[in-house]
Design a protein around this motif. Structure first.
Motif, PDB file in Angstrom:
ATOM      1  N   ALA A 151      70.914  75.000  17.652  1.00  0.00           N
ATOM      2  CA  ALA A 151      71.725  73.859  17.240  1.00  0.00           C
ATOM      3  C   ALA A 151      73.100  74.310  16.754  1.00  0.00           C
ATOM      4  O   ALA A 151      73.258  75.395  16.185  1.00  0.00           O
ATOM      5  N   TYR A 152      74.078  73.455  16.963  1.00  0.00           N
ATOM      6  CA  TYR A 152      75.432  73.743  16.480  1.00  0.00           C
ATOM      7  C   TYR A 152      75.458  73.681  14.955  1.00  0.00           C
ATOM      8  O   TYR A 152      75.016  72.709  14.348  1.00  0.00           O
ATOM      9  N   GLY A 153      75.986  74.732  14.321  1.00  0.00           N
ATOM     10  CA  GLY A 153      76.049  74.793  12.862  1.00  0.00           C
ATOM     11  C   GLY A 153      77.340  74.211  12.326  1.00  0.00           C
ATOM     12  O   GLY A 153      78.441  74.642  12.707  1.00  0.00           O
ATOM     13  N   PHE A 196      67.911  71.791   8.615  1.00  0.00           N
ATOM     14  CA  PHE A 196      68.382  72.176   7.296  1.00  0.00           C
ATOM     15  C   PHE A 196      67.170  72.478   6.431  1.00  0.00           C
ATOM     16  O   PHE A 196      66.022  72.288   6.832  1.00  0.00           O
ATOM     17  N   SER A 197      67.433  72.956   5.225  1.00  0.00           N
ATOM     18  CA  SER A 197      66.354  73.213   4.277  1.00  0.00           C
ATOM     19  C   SER A 197      66.053  71.930   3.504  1.00  0.00           C
ATOM     20  O   SER A 197      66.856  70.999   3.477  1.00  0.00           O
ATOM     21  N   LYS A 198      64.900  71.921   2.867  1.00  0.00           N
ATOM     22  CA  LYS A 198      64.544  70.790   1.998  1.00  0.00           C
ATOM     23  C   LYS A 198      65.605  70.598   0.925  1.00  0.00           C
ATOM     24  O   LYS A 198      66.039  69.464   0.657  1.00  0.00           O
ATOM     25  N   GLU A 199      66.047  71.686   0.333  1.00  0.00           N
ATOM     26  CA  GLU A 199      67.028  71.611  -0.754  1.00  0.00           C
ATOM     27  C   GLU A 199      68.335  70.983  -0.280  1.00  0.00           C
ATOM     28  O   GLU A 199      68.917  70.126  -0.956  1.00  0.00           O
ATOM     29  N   THR A 221      59.504  70.696  12.394  1.00  0.00           N
ATOM     30  CA  THR A 221      60.126  71.979  12.735  1.00  0.00           C
ATOM     31  C   THR A 221      61.629  71.992  12.460  1.00  0.00           C
ATOM     32  O   THR A 221      62.262  73.039  12.574  1.00  0.00           O
ATOM     33  N   ASP A 222      62.199  70.850  12.107  1.00  0.00           N
ATOM     34  CA  ASP A 222      63.634  70.814  11.796  1.00  0.00           C
ATOM     35  C   ASP A 222      63.942  71.396  10.422  1.00  0.00           C
ATOM     36  O   ASP A 222      65.102  71.685  10.114  1.00  0.00           O
TER      37      ASP A 222
END
Length: 403
Positions: A151-153, A196-199, A221-222
């Motif tokens: 994915a594009y960051g 992304f992360s949960k945080e 899985t995201d």
């Protein structure tokens, strides 16, 4: 001939005499390349297209070479050749974007970019940096859809777009430390396959105090780690949410991360809920709906689309647990609910029990619409008879029909 030419001139003068705002509205209805071609009409029209406030760029509109016109051409080339051709197309698109931005003479209110993109597209970083300096941008859409690649960051400059009111992201990623201040004016947010992360997710949502419409279409899985947000952690970040749309693929993660002693968080402003690919027999979908009805007393409409591709076995234990779960929420009251719609209704026991659950707890209910593919008319009649005999609001209309 002279009369005809005079008529054309008069018509052209009429368009030229329109207010600038009207001309911009007309040009916004055209693809950007067509709007740019109006520059050849006359000296007065040469730069009119450069002031349109809505910019829409799509890789699909870029002229393709002959070798890419063949249907499903990508199945006949190597991975290296596929990447080369895609890169050439992207270069053409980025060149066009930079030319348009270079000639800009007015504010940009909306910007949309749809293309195959991955973490090598540094040109998008430059576009975002340009947009971050344009403090008039209200609506941003990034629709990236090349799932062959990472994915594009999103860069840090993305978080400087603090005037946004609408944000739609697909197949992006960001996992920066949650130090950004959020989007104070953001009212509508759509996240589809964003990594992304949960945080990071919770920090983002918590710092959108005006968020009223949320579309959360994520897979488990995201999340970039095994840690997932719980249902209540998510709800706590949405104090003024009015419309919520999601799908079943994220629900197991929310339920599994929840703990029994979590106090409920009321979403008193939530009026509309839509859940796609809903599953009543996986052990997660029905508990999530039960919690949702408990936390959202002012719901006005529930729309569910059942996962018609479900091919798993129906566990009797899971069905029994679902029935027990509904009994635990027997004190739920949906005083404002007036419509329930379920598409792909299959008459499984948990589905039927949920409808009866809603009927019994919604005194203002006006309509229940069950769209089904049942081929047995007798089965449809049985479903309708069962629901008509169940406790319900006196004015509640129940419709069972083929979709």
């Amino acid at each position: 001939m002279k009369a005809k030419s005079l008529s054309q001139v008069q018509q052209f003068d009429f368009l030229t005499a329109l207010p600038q705002a009207a001309i911009e509205t007309i040009l916004c209805l055209l693809p950007i390349e067509e709007a740019a071609r109006t520059s050849i009409l006359s000296r007065e029209w040469r730069y009119k297209w450069t002031t349109i406030p809505k910019l829409n760029f799509c890789l699909g509109n870029v002229k393709r070479p002959i070798e890419m016109e063949e249907p499903r051409w990508w199945n006949h080339v190597s991975g290296l050749e596929y990447a080369r051709r895609k890169k050439n197309l992207r270069c053409k698109l980025f060149c066009a974007i930079h030319q348009v931005l270079l000639l800009r003479q007015g504010p940009i209110h909306e910007f949309r970019l749809a293309m195959d993109a991955d973490d090598t597209c540094f040109e998008i970083d430059q576009i975002i940096l340009y947009l971050s300096r344009n403090h008039t941008l209200k609506k941003l859409t990034f629709f990236f859809h090349d799932f062959r690649t990472s994915a594009y960051g999103l860069p840090l400059s993305f978080f400087s777009l603090d005037h946004l009111t609408d944000l739609d992201l697909e197949h992006c990623a960001f996992n920066h430390k949650p130090i950004f201040n959020g989007f104070i004016s953001l009212a509508t947010l759509s996240l589809t396959n964003v990594k992304f992360s949960k945080e990071t997710l919770l920090h983002l949502l918590s710092n959108c105090p005006s968020l009223k419409i949320l579309r959360l279409m994520l897979f488990h899985t995201d999340f970039l780690s095994d840690e997932k947000p719980s249902t209540m952690e998510l709800f706590k970040c949405l104090p003024v949410i009015e419309h919520l749309k999601t799908w079943s693929y994220i629900i197991p993660s929310l339920i599994q991360a929840s703990v029994p002693e979590e106090p409920p968080t009321l979403l008193i402003h939530l009026k509309y809920v839509c859940i796609k690919a809903m599953c009543f027999v996986d052990g997660y979908g029905l508990p999530f709906l039960a919690v949702l009805t408990k936390c959202c007393p002012n719901l006005e409409k529930i729309k569910l689309k059942i996962n018609s591709d479900w091919d798993g076995e129906i566990d009797d234990v899971v069905v029994e647990e679902c029935a027990v779960k509904l009994k635990e929420y027997s004190d739920v009251r949906l005083e404002h609910l007036n419509e329930l719609e379920i598409k792909y209704f299959t008459n499984l026991e948990p589905e039927l029990e949920f409808v009866k659950f809603i009927l019994a707890r919604s005194p203002a209910l006006k309509k229940v619409m069950l769209l089904t593919d049942m081929h047995d008319e007798n089965e449809e009649s049985e479903v309708l008879e069962t629901l008509l005999s169940a406790p319900r609001a006196p004015l509640a209309e129940i419709v069972v029909k083929h979709y």
